[in-house]
Design a protein around this motif. Structure first.
Motif, PDB file in Angstrom:
ATOM      1  N   ALA A  62     -25.609   0.518   8.664  1.00 28.18           N
ATOM      2  CA  ALA A  62     -24.538   1.507   8.516  1.00 28.18           C
ATOM      3  C   ALA A  62     -23.201   0.876   8.854  1.00 28.18           C
ATOM      4  O   ALA A  62     -23.121  -0.257   9.371  1.00 28.18           O
ATOM      5  N   ASP A  63     -22.141   1.625   8.566  1.00 25.72           N
ATOM      6  CA  ASP A  63     -20.782   1.237   8.935  1.00 25.72           C
ATOM      7  C   ASP A  63     -20.549   1.712  10.372  1.00 25.72           C
ATOM      8  O   ASP A  63     -20.533   2.909  10.651  1.00 25.72           O
ATOM      9  N   GLU A  64     -20.366   0.769  11.297  1.00 25.82           N
ATOM     10  CA  GLU A  64     -20.290   1.108  12.718  1.00 25.82           C
ATOM     11  C   GLU A  64     -19.099   2.014  13.021  1.00 25.82           C
ATOM     12  O   GLU A  64     -19.216   2.986  13.775  1.00 25.82           O
ATOM     13  N   ALA A  65     -17.934   1.710  12.422  1.00 27.70           N
ATOM     14  CA  ALA A  65     -16.745   2.519  12.682  1.00 27.70           C
ATOM     15  C   ALA A  65     -16.924   3.940  12.175  1.00 27.70           C
ATOM     16  O   ALA A  65     -16.537   4.921  12.836  1.00 27.70           O
ATOM     17  N   ARG A  66     -17.542   4.095  10.976  1.00 28.85           N
ATOM     18  CA  ARG A  66     -17.744   5.430  10.407  1.00 28.85           C
ATOM     19  C   ARG A  66     -18.819   6.198  11.171  1.00 28.85           C
ATOM     20  O   ARG A  66     -18.718   7.417  11.341  1.00 28.85           O
ATOM     21  N   LEU A  67     -19.863   5.488  11.643  1.00 24.40           N
ATOM     22  CA  LEU A  67     -20.889   6.155  12.440  1.00 24.40           C
ATOM     23  C   LEU A  67     -20.289   6.665  13.754  1.00 24.40           C
ATOM     24  O   LEU A  67     -20.614   7.769  14.216  1.00 24.40           O
ATOM     25  N   GLU A  68     -19.396   5.867  14.337  1.00 17.41           N
ATOM     26  CA  GLU A  68     -18.720   6.311  15.555  1.00 17.41           C
ATOM     27  C   GLU A  68     -17.854   7.531  15.268  1.00 17.41           C
ATOM     28  O   GLU A  68     -17.807   8.477  16.064  1.00 17.41           O
ATOM     29  N   GLN A  69     -17.179   7.535  14.104  1.00 17.85           N
ATOM     30  CA  GLN A  69     -16.354   8.688  13.730  1.00 17.85           C
ATOM     31  C   GLN A  69     -17.207   9.950  13.570  1.00 17.85           C
ATOM     32  O   GLN A  69     -16.797  11.043  13.985  1.00 17.85           O
ATOM     33  N   ILE A  70     -18.398   9.802  12.990  1.00 15.65           N
ATOM     34  CA  ILE A  70     -19.306  10.947  12.816  1.00 15.65           C
ATOM     35  C   ILE A  70     -19.679  11.538  14.168  1.00 15.65           C
ATOM     36  O   ILE A  70     -19.571  12.750  14.400  1.00 15.65           O
ATOM     37  N   LEU A  71     -20.122  10.682  15.076  1.00 12.76           N
ATOM     38  CA  LEU A  71     -20.570  11.165  16.387  1.00 12.76           C
ATOM     39  C   LEU A  71     -19.407  11.712  17.215  1.00 12.76           C
ATOM     40  O   LEU A  71     -19.568  12.704  17.941  1.00 12.76           O
ATOM     41  N   LEU A  72     -18.227  11.096  17.099  1.00 13.22           N
ATOM     42  CA  LEU A  72     -17.071  11.596  17.836  1.00 13.22           C
ATOM     43  C   LEU A  72     -16.698  13.005  17.387  1.00 13.22           C
ATOM     44  O   LEU A  72     -16.371  13.864  18.218  1.00 13.22           O
ATOM     45  N   ASN A  73     -16.762  13.255  16.084  1.00 10.21           N
ATOM     46  CA  ASN A  73     -16.452  14.595  15.584  1.00 10.21           C
ATOM     47  C   ASN A  73     -17.448  15.626  16.106  1.00 10.21           C
ATOM     48  O   ASN A  73     -17.064  16.732  16.523  1.00 10.21           O
ATOM     49  N   LEU A  74     -18.727  15.281  16.073  1.00 14.02           N
ATOM     50  CA  LEU A  74     -19.748  16.226  16.545  1.00 14.02           C
ATOM     51  C   LEU A  74     -19.648  16.445  18.054  1.00 14.02           C
ATOM     52  O   LEU A  74     -19.740  17.588  18.538  1.00 14.02           O
ATOM     53  N   LEU A  75     -19.448  15.362  18.811  1.00 16.30           N
ATOM     54  CA  LEU A  75     -19.374  15.490  20.266  1.00 16.30           C
ATOM     55  C   LEU A  75     -18.075  16.161  20.697  1.00 16.30           C
ATOM     56  O   LEU A  75     -18.043  16.855  21.724  1.00 16.30           O
ATOM     57  N   ASN A  76     -17.014  15.965  19.916  1.00  9.65           N
ATOM     58  CA  ASN A  76     -15.760  16.650  20.225  1.00  9.65           C
ATOM     59  C   ASN A  76     -15.929  18.166  20.077  1.00  9.65           C
ATOM     60  O   ASN A  76     -15.416  18.957  20.884  1.00  9.65           O
ATOM     61  N   ASN A  77     -16.681  18.596  19.047  1.00  7.94           N
ATOM     62  CA  ASN A  77     -16.980  20.019  18.889  1.00  7.94           C
ATOM     63  C   ASN A  77     -17.787  20.548  20.078  1.00  7.94           C
ATOM     64  O   ASN A  77     -17.551  21.649  20.586  1.00  7.94           O
ATOM     65  N   ALA A  78     -18.776  19.748  20.497  1.00  8.35           N
ATOM     66  CA  ALA A  78     -19.586  20.162  21.647  1.00  8.35           C
ATOM     67  C   ALA A  78     -18.724  20.273  22.904  1.00  8.35           C
ATOM     68  O   ALA A  78     -18.883  21.200  23.716  1.00  8.35           O
ATOM     69  N   LEU A  79     -17.787  19.324  23.063  1.00  8.42           N
ATOM     70  CA  LEU A  79     -16.896  19.356  24.219  1.00  8.42           C
ATOM     71  C   LEU A  79     -16.014  20.595  24.200  1.00  8.42           C
ATOM     72  O   LEU A  79     -15.714  21.182  25.244  1.00  8.42           O
ATOM     73  N   ILE A  80     -15.604  21.021  23.005  1.00  8.77           N
ATOM     74  CA  ILE A  80     -14.722  22.180  22.881  1.00  8.77           C
ATOM     75  C   ILE A  80     -15.467  23.487  23.129  1.00  8.77           C
ATOM     76  O   ILE A  80     -14.988  24.377  23.832  1.00  8.77           O
ATOM     77  N   TYR A  81     -16.680  23.589  22.571  1.00 11.05           N
ATOM     78  CA  TYR A  81     -17.376  24.880  22.569  1.00 11.05           C
ATOM     79  C   TYR A  81     -18.386  25.039  23.701  1.00 11.05           C
ATOM     80  O   TYR A  81     -19.083  26.049  23.751  1.00 11.05           O
ATOM     81  N   CYS A  82     -18.497  24.065  24.565  1.00 16.27           N
ATOM     82  CA  CYS A  82     -19.383  24.198  25.720  1.00 16.27           C
ATOM     83  C   CYS A  82     -18.566  24.567  26.967  1.00 16.27           C
ATOM     84  O   CYS A  82     -17.448  24.065  27.169  1.00 16.27           O
ATOM     85  N   ALA A  83     -19.138  25.391  27.797  1.00 20.69           N
ATOM     86  CA  ALA A  83     -18.487  25.785  29.040  1.00 20.69           C
ATOM     87  C   ALA A  83     -18.990  24.906  30.185  1.00 20.69           C
ATOM     88  O   ALA A  83     -20.036  24.241  30.074  1.00 20.69           O
ATOM     89  N   PRO A  84     -18.264  24.843  31.304  1.00 23.37           N
ATOM     90  CA  PRO A  84     -18.728  24.051  32.453  1.00 23.37           C
ATOM     91  C   PRO A  84     -20.135  24.471  32.875  1.00 23.37           C
ATOM     92  O   PRO A  84     -20.482  25.655  32.898  1.00 23.37           O
ATOM     93  N   GLY A  85     -20.946  23.487  33.182  1.00 23.04           N
ATOM     94  CA  GLY A  85     -22.321  23.733  33.585  1.00 23.04           C
ATOM     95  C   GLY A  85     -23.310  23.672  32.437  1.00 23.04           C
ATOM     96  O   GLY A  85     -24.520  23.645  32.670  1.00 23.04           O
TER      97      GLY A  85
END
Length: 466
Positions: free
Chosen positions: A344-367
């Protein structure tokens, strides 16, 4: 309608007219020849019958009897001796001598047709030899005037003319009905395509038929629906772009004006500069995302694949993101088997995971918890990003990969999303030849599963979009 139906009608009429004309002429010629052959066979049989009687009693009484038999008939008989001298005749036929002189060779016992040209000659004629102890002693000539044959042909021609006129009228009626029936859906399709070219995609074509016309109507209807959907998407896309660009620009302009026109204390000045920098960064990210999507649409997006050691790659991602999750009080777990490889393309794979994890960071509450799990099933690499956040409503799940689509439109600004992250994720995963799946429940969390072929698979499997 008239032009198309007229063209179809003319084509059908010419084709059927040629076929019917050929069949009529062929049938007429066959019936005519058959009828003339029947007349000649009947005339020959009558002559042979007289010949049989004369062979039994070749005398004046028999000759008179034969002449008397033909006196009331439409046929004539002439009996001659072997030298051609007329012995008896029901009607004078001077052409006998010319016919006799043209006889070439021995006449077969079954007889011969001397004159068969009923169209030009006044009579058709046959000849039957009279035998006595295998020696020809005379001939029986039979004549039938062609007037009766001409009358028969006239009646036959009349019947054929009536049949031709009736069949022609029926053909014209059938052609009119068929041409209109064929032309009507074609004209509807033409009008539909003209309306589509003018921007009207509200096409409603009848697709009941199961033939090629039905397939064409289905294809046009599908095209119309797709174009209408694309038009709606384009309107929403342009509206969303305008909104997303206008909002940060409004913030930047407003706070810049404040900084330029007012004497502010250093604390307020730094506060406004921070807002300007934040909105500038937001605008920069938005433009970058739009640029990436535009390149994907134009198939000019480059995927530079290489062999990635997934354990090292995921560990590196954990080190980068762990502080952000820790700051918000979200548990962040990573699980990856050692030795897994991915082409795979390492930079693009990182972009994919960053987008998904950024959503998780936004929509998850502490704990709450966010996890990344990488595993292998046969030659398929599965990367699972799971969180225990607020989840996505079931009615929104099918649309979350559309551009600028937001689940919580009223809170999108507060949460910082532009609605492009998941669209980019889907495009990038498919550019690698993979698939992305999603499942979610309200207040229970969301799971994204990315499926890729492993590096051991044939490299030709993967898609290279350039």
């Amino acid at each position: 309608m008239r032009k198309l139906s007229l063209k179809l009608g003319i084509i059908f009429f010419i084709t059927l007219f040629c076929i019917e004309t050929f069949m009529m002429f062929f049938l007429h010629a066959s019936l005519t020849n058959s009828r003339v052959e029947e007349e000649l066979a009947s005339l020959q049989a009558r002559g042979n019958s007289h010949r049989t009687i004369l062979e039994q009693n070749f005398n004046n009484e028999t000759l008179a009897h034969i002449v008397l038999m033909e006196s009331d008939e439409s046929t004539d008989v002439v009996v001659t001796n072997h030298q051609g001298e007329i012995l008896a005749s029901s009607q004078p036929h001077p052409e006998i001598r010319d016919m006799f002189s043209k006889i070439d060779g021995e006449i077969p016992y079954k007889g011969r047709v001397l004159q068969a040209n009923w169209q030009e000659a006044k009579a058709i004629a046959t000849i039957s030899p009279i035998k006595e102890q295998q020696t020809t002693i005379g001939y029986v000539f039979m004549f039938q005037h062609t007037d009766s044959i001409h009358a028969l042909m006239k009646r036959l021609n009349k019947h054929f003319l009536i049949v031709g006129i009736v069949s022609g009228l029926v053909t014209i009626a059938v052609i009119i009905v068929l041409s209109k029936k064929l032309a009507k859906p074609l004209i509807q399709m033409k009008e539909a395509t003209l309306n589509m070219s003018k921007g009207d995609f509200t096409v409603d074509l009848s697709t009941n038929s199961k033939d090629e016309l039905g397939d064409l109507a289905n294809a046009i209807q599908l095209l119309s629906n797709d174009l209408n959907h694309l038009r709606q998407e384009r309107k929403e896309f342009l509206s969303s772009i305008a909104h997303e660009l206008r909002t940060p620009l409004t913030f930047i302009k407003g706070y810049t004006d404040i900084l330029a026109k007012r004497d502010l204390i250093e604390q307020d000045r730094q506060k406004y500069l921070a807002i300007i920098i934040e909105e500038t960064n937001r605008l920069s990210r938005l433009i970058k995302d739009l640029f990436d999507l535009a390149k994907m649409d134009e198939n000019s997006f480059v995927i530079e694949k290489q062999c990635i050691q997934l354990h090292s790659f995921i560990t590196s991602m954990e080190e980068k993101l762990h502080p952000a999750f820790q700051e918000k009080g979200i548990y962040f777990d990573v699980h990856c088997e050692k030795g897994l490889l991915l082409w795979a393309d390492e930079a693009r794979l990182e972009q994919i995971l960053l987008n998904l994890l950024n959503n998780a960071l936004i929509y998850c509450a502490p704990g709450e918890t966010t996890s990344v799990t990488v595993k292998k099933n046969k030659d398929v690499i599965s990367i699972i990003v799971k969180d225990t956040g607020k989840g996505i409503p079931a009615e929104d799940v099918p649309y979350i990969f559309e551009r600028f689509y937001r689940v919580e439109k009223s809170r999108s600004r507060a949460l910082g999303g532009s609605g492009l992250g998941l669209a980019i994720v889907k495009e990038l995963v498919e550019a690698h030849g993979g698939k992305v799946k999603v499942s979610s429940e309200i207040n229970k969390g969301t799971t994204f599963e990315l499926l890729f072929k492993g590096v051991e698979a044939n490299e030709d499997y993967f898609m290279h979009r350039r």
